[in-house]
Design a protein around this motif. Structure first.
Motif, PDB file in Angstrom:
ATOM      1  N   ASN A 101      17.047   0.017  10.615  1.00  0.00           N
ATOM      2  CA  ASN A 101      17.302   0.703   9.342  1.00  0.00           C
ATOM      3  C   ASN A 101      16.075   1.394   8.763  1.00  0.00           C
ATOM      4  O   ASN A 101      15.635   1.100   7.650  1.00  0.00           O
ATOM      5  N   TYR A 102      15.507   2.309   9.540  1.00  0.00           N
ATOM      6  CA  TYR A 102      14.425   3.152   9.029  1.00  0.00           C
ATOM      7  C   TYR A 102      15.019   4.501   8.634  1.00  0.00           C
ATOM      8  O   TYR A 102      15.774   5.110   9.389  1.00  0.00           O
ATOM      9  N   HIS A 103      14.688   4.973   7.436  1.00  0.00           N
ATOM     10  CA  HIS A 103      15.168   6.278   6.970  1.00  0.00           C
ATOM     11  C   HIS A 103      14.003   7.049   6.368  1.00  0.00           C
ATOM     12  O   HIS A 103      13.070   6.445   5.861  1.00  0.00           O
ATOM     13  N   ASN A 104      14.095   8.377   6.404  1.00  0.00           N
ATOM     14  CA  ASN A 104      13.146   9.132   5.592  1.00  0.00           C
ATOM     15  C   ASN A 104      13.815  10.299   4.879  1.00  0.00           C
ATOM     16  O   ASN A 104      15.000  10.567   5.069  1.00  0.00           O
ATOM     17  N   HIS A 105      13.010  10.971   4.091  1.00  0.00           N
ATOM     18  CA  HIS A 105      13.480  11.915   3.077  1.00  0.00           C
ATOM     19  C   HIS A 105      14.335  13.091   3.570  1.00  0.00           C
ATOM     20  O   HIS A 105      15.129  13.631   2.802  1.00  0.00           O
ATOM     21  N   SER A 106      14.195  13.525   4.828  1.00  0.00           N
ATOM     22  CA  SER A 106      14.798  14.805   5.253  1.00  0.00           C
ATOM     23  C   SER A 106      16.273  14.949   4.898  1.00  0.00           C
ATOM     24  O   SER A 106      16.732  16.042   4.591  1.00  0.00           O
ATOM     25  N   ASN A 107      17.022  13.845   4.955  1.00  0.00           N
ATOM     26  CA  ASN A 107      18.459  13.973   4.683  1.00  0.00           C
ATOM     27  C   ASN A 107      18.760  14.179   3.199  1.00  0.00           C
ATOM     28  O   ASN A 107      19.918  14.290   2.803  1.00  0.00           O
ATOM     29  N   LEU A 108      17.713  14.230   2.377  1.00  0.00           N
ATOM     30  CA  LEU A 108      17.891  14.682   0.990  1.00  0.00           C
ATOM     31  C   LEU A 108      17.542  16.157   0.876  1.00  0.00           C
ATOM     32  O   LEU A 108      17.598  16.728  -0.201  1.00  0.00           O
ATOM     33  N   CYS A 109      17.114  16.773   1.979  1.00  0.00           N
ATOM     34  CA  CYS A 109      16.515  18.101   1.886  1.00  0.00           C
ATOM     35  C   CYS A 109      17.289  19.150   2.678  1.00  0.00           C
ATOM     36  O   CYS A 109      18.074  19.893   2.106  1.00  0.00           O
ATOM     37  N   ASP A 110      17.089  19.204   3.980  1.00  0.00           N
ATOM     38  CA  ASP A 110      17.604  20.369   4.719  1.00  0.00           C
ATOM     39  C   ASP A 110      18.241  20.013   6.050  1.00  0.00           C
ATOM     40  O   ASP A 110      18.214  20.823   6.970  1.00  0.00           O
ATOM     41  N   VAL A 111      18.830  18.831   6.180  1.00  0.00           N
ATOM     42  CA  VAL A 111      19.352  18.508   7.521  1.00  0.00           C
ATOM     43  C   VAL A 111      20.642  19.259   7.845  1.00  0.00           C
ATOM     44  O   VAL A 111      21.005  19.382   9.014  1.00  0.00           O
ATOM     45  N   ALA A 112      21.316  19.813   6.831  1.00  0.00           N
ATOM     46  CA  ALA A 112      22.468  20.667   7.149  1.00  0.00           C
ATOM     47  C   ALA A 112      21.967  21.957   7.798  1.00  0.00           C
ATOM     48  O   ALA A 112      22.506  22.414   8.804  1.00  0.00           O
ATOM     49  N   ARG A 113      20.898  22.526   7.230  1.00  0.00           N
ATOM     50  CA  ARG A 113      20.314  23.720   7.862  1.00  0.00           C
ATOM     51  C   ARG A 113      19.873  23.405   9.278  1.00  0.00           C
ATOM     52  O   ARG A 113      20.076  24.181  10.207  1.00  0.00           O
TER      53      ARG A 113
ATOM     54  N   LEU B 120      27.904   8.044  13.633  1.00  0.00           N
ATOM     55  CA  LEU B 120      29.209   8.654  13.333  1.00  0.00           C
ATOM     56  C   LEU B 120      29.070  10.061  12.751  1.00  0.00           C
ATOM     57  O   LEU B 120      30.070  10.750  12.539  1.00  0.00           O
ATOM     58  N   TYR B 121      27.852  10.453  12.444  1.00  0.00           N
ATOM     59  CA  TYR B 121      27.612  11.830  11.988  1.00  0.00           C
ATOM     60  C   TYR B 121      27.246  12.640  13.232  1.00  0.00           C
ATOM     61  O   TYR B 121      26.169  12.452  13.791  1.00  0.00           O
ATOM     62  N   PRO B 122      28.126  13.522  13.688  1.00  0.00           N
ATOM     63  CA  PRO B 122      27.937  14.105  15.022  1.00  0.00           C
ATOM     64  C   PRO B 122      26.631  14.887  15.159  1.00  0.00           C
ATOM     65  O   PRO B 122      26.044  14.919  16.230  1.00  0.00           O
ATOM     66  N   PHE B 123      26.200  15.531  14.094  1.00  0.00           N
ATOM     67  CA  PHE B 123      24.932  16.254  14.168  1.00  0.00           C
ATOM     68  C   PHE B 123      24.003  15.758  13.066  1.00  0.00           C
ATOM     69  O   PHE B 123      23.378  16.516  12.340  1.00  0.00           O
ATOM     70  N   GLY B 124      23.971  14.428  12.955  1.00  0.00           N
ATOM     71  CA  GLY B 124      23.081  13.773  12.000  1.00  0.00           C
ATOM     72  C   GLY B 124      21.634  13.905  12.453  1.00  0.00           C
ATOM     73  O   GLY B 124      21.341  14.365  13.555  1.00  0.00           O
ATOM     74  N   HIS B 125      20.751  13.456  11.591  1.00  0.00           N
ATOM     75  CA  HIS B 125      19.318  13.638  11.816  1.00  0.00           C
ATOM     76  C   HIS B 125      18.643  12.265  11.854  1.00  0.00           C
ATOM     77  O   HIS B 125      19.115  11.331  11.203  1.00  0.00           O
ATOM     78  N   GLY B 126      17.561  12.173  12.581  1.00  0.00           N
ATOM     79  CA  GLY B 126      16.838  10.912  12.710  1.00  0.00           C
ATOM     80  C   GLY B 126      16.408  10.312  11.380  1.00  0.00           C
ATOM     81  O   GLY B 126      16.073   9.123  11.303  1.00  0.00           O
ATOM     82  N   SER B 127      16.417  11.097  10.322  1.00  0.00           N
ATOM     83  CA  SER B 127      16.033  10.573   9.014  1.00  0.00           C
ATOM     84  C   SER B 127      17.129   9.706   8.406  1.00  0.00           C
ATOM     85  O   SER B 127      16.916   9.068   7.386  1.00  0.00           O
ATOM     86  N   GLY B 128      18.299   9.665   9.038  1.00  0.00           N
ATOM     87  CA  GLY B 128      19.360   8.773   8.564  1.00  0.00           C
ATOM     88  C   GLY B 128      20.205   9.399   7.469  1.00  0.00           C
ATOM     89  O   GLY B 128      20.212  10.617   7.273  1.00  0.00           O
ATOM     90  N   VAL B 129      20.939   8.549   6.786  1.00  0.00           N
ATOM     91  CA  VAL B 129      21.852   8.996   5.737  1.00  0.00           C
ATOM     92  C   VAL B 129      21.670   8.075   4.527  1.00  0.00           C
ATOM     93  O   VAL B 129      22.268   7.008   4.433  1.00  0.00           O
ATOM     94  N   TYR B 130      20.811   8.499   3.609  1.00  0.00           N
ATOM     95  CA  TYR B 130      20.521   7.670   2.432  1.00  0.00           C
ATOM     96  C   TYR B 130      21.792   7.283   1.684  1.00  0.00           C
ATOM     97  O   TYR B 130      21.964   6.151   1.261  1.00  0.00           O
ATOM     98  N   THR B 131      22.667   8.285   1.454  1.00  0.00           N
ATOM     99  CA  THR B 131      23.810   8.006   0.577  1.00  0.00           C
ATOM    100  C   THR B 131      24.700   6.924   1.174  1.00  0.00           C
ATOM    101  O   THR B 131      25.215   6.082   0.458  1.00  0.00           O
TER     102      THR B 131
END
Ligand code: SF4
Lengths: 191, 868
Positions: free
Chosen positions: B193-205, B416-427
């Motif tokens: 369970n390591y996460h970082n900020h990117s999924n609050l920023c631009d991982v959709a882009r 389960l997020y098909p194009f998720g990012h290594g920063s995880g999913v904070y929400t």
């Protein structure tokens, strides 16, 4: 020599009081040293110390000289003003520097008090060695430091700190008043 | 106290005072100052000032800076022209402009000293004494020693791990600062369970561009473009990239046309030739109509499309009915305007199209982003001058440690997020803690340099989640709203007090050093040393029971000082990465930056991939894969004998998969497996990683997509389901976002950032608060008139999730159906300057993410607004 050692000891006592979280041993020494001081329970004292001297918050009385002596332009508070650089230079000239890993903002009250302790101890040392010229010089450093650095902001700081009510903080008020009186007597004594 | 003392009283009292141990604040001075010079000889010798080259981190922009240090104090900060970040993002511009224009930095960079010397900083470890936690509840902080803090944290972590519950540690960190050491810790500790900020920023882009052009963060070569179309991005005054304003200025001086699509008249839109206001989250529909016109009018780059892309015909059929009239209904942009936009971008080449977090923080962001990315392919302008460049990144190389196998799943269900990012999913992790739907309840939280409470959508939920943790440690320079929830707070460092290696935001590799301009001013451990020190106190070792955090990474010898250990750690990353130099070498380079002399290379997709000398190409061979098809076990030759990749005999497991459709197998001169060409002509390495594709008898690099071409139609997207189990369209469809205005909540609420502040963390900085001290809510003048609101009115803003007061700013610079404001305000903690200024935008949100990429939805909100 007894006098300079006694003064060193008082400065060390005050440096700890304003620079370290309270401990049972410190509080015991406070009761014995400061007449009329009545300690509160330790956890309340720790919180009072944190609120008053570490901050932030409404009760914070930042114990840094330059916040009083060099309030930067437009009143925007900033640590490490000109006063800080000035005292750090004096520390170096007196042969000491801030120990690694210690808080190193040079004009923290505890450092200025500890520095006075150092100067008094060096005076005592010179006296023991019978080097009166040196003793005079160390005493001259004390005089200059008190006059130019420690005293000019102390009353303002103590006034800010004393603007509080509850019991735990009353202890810090008592310590502050004691410090103010002592340093004032020092200034008077140095002429 | 009224007692008065005589001088003699004091001296008598000194006896009792002597019970206090002698302070250890000073040591004898080094540098030959030990012998006290006499007062008479006091050197007027002010130590001469120094300029220290380092990298800014007031935001994630990493601009190169020079820090003036006078007598141990940071006096001022200037831009560093030896560092491309701050000068230009393309090498030819950099080498020219560093000498002509110098470098730039933004207001936040200038305000760095105010962050360093903020009297409200956390100065010492703090322990909570009030067990009750909640918004605005006084934690009753008590200062404690470093030893007590470190030992308490180490003991809690050791106990959790010894109980077999290592996975119950959740970790949140920033994404540009001391990330690797935190990953090392969590991997060695054994939590997924390591996460970082990117999924609050631009991982959709990131997901959008990765799907289309095979790169997560392509960068625009705007200076060389003649037409620039931006969707929901404010590069002249957003959080990052101090060099962008000059790059855009230069482009416009050279005759480029700048068009900005945004519901809000941002600083960039205000300086553009044209501002196109639209409804939030409809950008993708606008892009599809532009694509429709470019194809219909035959204004697209046919040569490029034919040679370097795939799926065009299906895409063209898909957009055949995406007319400007269709888009007008959705976007509110007039069809005639859309036609003019299409004509302009086709006529003024090279043309570049870019998008960031405006449309990127809605539930339909990924497909919309794909539609926008695809415009670049139609314009034939990917990885070409004046276009969208896939940067080269041969920076420091992280050396993955060998941690224990982790059996438990991640709490955020990232898989389960098909194009998720290594920063995880904070929400998802936070919401599942609140709901009790988490796969297991985490017990210890570690939050380093993140203010989750103000930055994750759904403020109250975040607070509830943090309350449910048994033990929370927050490392920060300020007592943030997240720190308010902590059991122990550790004082963090500002960027002026610490190390980092940074490599972003230019189109070729440059590695710059962030180094301490001054020692940590409160004697605190920098964040990375804090992590190392906790690991040491826990006795944390790797899965082979070898020491990791105590032994030098290069020397192999025990290293006592955590700083020296970390310096060696950074040195190893540099030596094994692109620069191949040590940390000391990097410090000695001009500007403390290593710059790849090859510079920006365009058209890297045409690079030839060379086979090794003496390579043997075999046909009629097969590749042997593990049962799940993921691992390559070896190969079978044309006589049926199986070999391991190293050539030795392979015992083929019964469930192994045999891929005999491969076109070729490539062995090196010693007969070892080097790679193969799969059934579709894609060149792969011995580990199955894609390297290029075959064309005209050669292997070309192409793009890092499954087809090695730019993908108009995405087979890999269509092959997956989103987080909710819904199919993903192979075409970049416009799907209405989940939440629209209705009678109760009739207005869209959006938020943005400006160069005056970073995220939610700079609001106690007096210089920056002077620049922007309040986030009034922008309301279109027509809407305001309808609601009976005047400029400056005190208003209520209300969504189903939150309600708060705000001040109205009546303006023509926002779409009439939309209200919006600057993010980051509304603190009740942080410091005496930040407190009580403006309104927190996160409290109106639901705690959710986009189901494809896991991007937090900061802008998918509707509200009503009325006078107090
Ligand atoms: S954009 Fe500004 S704050 Fe961000 S790194 Fe550059 S100078 Fe610093």
């Amino acid at each position: 020599m007894e006098t300079s050692l006694a003064r060193a000891s008082l400065y060390n006592f005050l440096a700890a009081a304003f620079g370290d979280p309270p401990t049972p041993q410190m509080m015991e020494a406070w009761v014995k040293t400061v007449p009329g001081l009545r300690p509160a329970p330790l956890d309340e004292m720790s919180q009072a110390y944190t609120r008053l001297l570490v901050g932030p918050g409404a009760d914070y009385a930042p114990p840094y000289a330059s916040l009083y002596l060099n309030p930067s332009s437009n009143g925007k508070p900033q640590l490490w003003g000109a006063a800080a650089a000035a005292v750090e230079a004096l520390y170096g000239e007196a042969g000491v520097e801030i120990a690694p890993g210690q808080p190193r903002v040079p004009d923290h009250l505890a450092l200025e008090l500890q520095f006075m302790q150092h100067l008094c101890a060096r005076e005592a040392d010179a006296e023991v060695r019978g080097d009166s010229a040196q003793a005079v010089e160390w005493r001259e450093r004390q005089r200059a430091f008190l006059r130019d650095h420690l005293w000019p902001w102390l009353p303002q700081f103590v006034a800010r700190l004393s603007n509080t009510q509850d019991e735990a903080r009353a202890v810090y008020r008592a310590l502050a008043a004691f410090m103010l009186a002592f340093v004032q007597s020092e200034v008077a004594d140095h002429g | 106290m009224t007692t008065t003392f005589t001088r003699r009283d004091f001296l008598k009292l000194a006896g009792a005072a002597g019970a206090v141990a002698l302070g250890t604040r000073f040591v004898a001075a080094k540098n030959g100052r030990a012998a006290a010079p006499s007062l008479a000889s006091r050197a007027a010798g002010q130590t001469a000032g120094n300029w220290i080259a380092t990298a800014c981190n007031m935001c994630g922009g990493q601009t190169g800076v020079l820090v003036r240090v006078d007598e141990g104090r940071v006096a001022k900060i200037e831009p560093n022209p030896d560092n491309p970040i701050g000068v230009a993002n393309v090498s030819t511009d950099f080498w020219r402009w560093k000498n002509t224009d110098g470098a730039a930095m933004c207001p936040k960079g200038n305000a760095g000293p105010m962050a360093l010397y903020d009297p409200d900083r956390v100065k010492t470890p703090l322990k909570r004494t009030n067990p009750e936690k909640g918004k605005g509840v006084d934690p009753g902080w008590a200062a404690i020693s470093w030893d007590e803090a470190l030992n308490t944290i180490a003991a809690k972590l050791r106990d959790l791990r010894d109980a077999g519950e290592a996975h119950k540690l959740v970790w949140f960190s920033e994404d540009h600062s001391f990330v690797d050491i935190q990953k090392d810790f969590t991997e060695l500790y054994g939590t997924p369970n390591y996460h970082n900020h990117s999924n609050l920023c631009d991982v959709a882009r990131k997901a959008s561009f990765k799907l289309v052009v095979g790169d997560e963060r392509p960068l625009g070569d705007f200076a060389n473009a003649r037409h620039i179309l931006l969707f929901g991005w404010n590069p002249l005054s957003a959080t990052k990239w101090s060099h962008l304003p000059r790059i855009f200025t230069r482009a416009i001086e050279n005759g480029a046309k700048l068009v900005v699509v945004d519901p809000y008249l941002s600083q960039t839109a205000a300086r553009a030739h044209e501002w196109i206001p639209l409804r939030p989250a409809t950008d993708g529909a606008l892009a599809l109509a532009l694509a429709h016109l470019l194809i219909k009018w035959n204004l697209y780059d046919q040569e490029f499309v034919n040679n370097w892309t795939t799926g065009f015909d299906d895409f063209a059929a898909f957009v055949a009915d995406k007319t400007p009239e269709w888009a007008e209904q959705i976007t509110d942009v007039p069809a005639a305007t859309i036609r003019r936009m299409a004509r302009d971008m086709a006529n003024l080449r090279p043309a570049v199209v870019d998008v960031w977090s405006g449309p990127g923080q809605h539930s339909n962001a990924v497909q919309g982003g794909r539609a926008i990315a695809i415009l670049n392919a139609l314009l034939g302008n990917v990885d070409r001058p004046g276009g969208l460049i896939n940067p080269e990144r041969k920076g420091p190389a992280r050396q993955k440690p060998h941690g224990p196998k982790i059996a438990q799943p991640r709490l955020d269900n990232l898989n389960l997020y098909p194009f998720g990012h290594g920063s995880g999913v904070y929400t998802e992790v936070l919401q599942s803690i609140v709901d009790g739907t988490a796969a297991y309840m985490p017990k210890i939280g570690m939050v380093i340099f993140q203010n989750l409470v103000l930055s994750v959508p759904g403020t109250d939920n975040v607070i509830e989640a943090l309350k449910k943790l048994e033990f929370l440690v927050v490392v920060d320079t300020m007592l943030s709203e997240t720190a308010e929830m902590a059991d122990i707070v550790i004082p963090g460092t500002t960027y002026l007090e610490r190390y980092d290696l940074t490599t972003n935001w230019v189109t070729w590799t440059s590695v710059s050093l962030r180094q301490p301009a001054v020692e940590p001013i409160f004697g605190q451990l920098p964040e990375y040393e804090f992590v190392v020190e906790v690991a040491r106190r826990m006795g944390l070792k790797d899965a082979d029971d070898k020491d990791f955090f105590t032994v030098g990474r290069i020397s192999g010898q025990p290293v006592d000082s955590t700083q020296a250990w970390y310096e060696e750690y950074l040195s190893e990353q540099l030596l094994k990465g692109g620069p191949k130099i040590s940390l000391d070498d990097l410090k000695a380079l001009p500007g403390a930056v290593w710059i790849d002399p090859k510079g920006t290379r365009y058209e890297k997709f045409k690079d030839e991939v060379h086979l090794p000398d003496g390579a043997q190409t075999k046909t009629g061979y097969a590749i042997v894969k593990s049962a799940d098809g993921k691992t390559i076990l070896g190969f079978k030759d044309d006589r049926g004998a199986a070999h391991k990749p190293d050539g030795s005999a392979l015992d083929v497991p019964a469930d192994a998969k045999m891929d005999d459709k491969v076109q070729q197998i490539i062995l090196d001169k010693d007969g070892k497996l080097w790679g193969y060409v799969d059934a579709k002509g894609i060149l792969k390495g011995a580990d199955g990683s894609e390297k290029g594709f075959r064309r005209d008898g050669k292997f070309l690099k192409g793009w890092s997509t499954p087809s090695r071409l730019i993908e108009f139609t995405s087979a890999q997207a269509a092959a997956r389901k989103d987080r909710n189990g819904n199919a993903i369209d192979a075409q970049p469809v416009y799907t209405p976002r989940d939440w629209f205005p209705n009678a109760d909540f009739p207005l869209y609420l959006i938020n943005w950032k400006e160069s005056s502040h970073t995220h939610s963390r700079t609001f106690n900085n007096p210089w920056l608060i002077e620049l922007m001290g309040w986030n009034r809510l922008a309301i279109n003048s027509v809407t305001a008139a309808r609601l009976g609101l005047k400029d400056g009115d005190e208003i209520w803003v209300e969504s189903p999730y939150g309600k708060a007061k705000a001040l109205a700013r009546v303006t023509q610079g926002i779409h009439p159906e939309v209200v919006g404001w600057q993010h980051g305000f509304g603190h009740w903690g942080l410091g005496h300057i930040a407190k009580g200024k403006g309104t927190a935008d996160g409290s109106f949100n639901k705690t959710i993410s986009d189901p494809i990429s896991g991007m937090a939805l900061h802008k998918e909100v509707c509200v009503k607004v009325y006078r107090v």
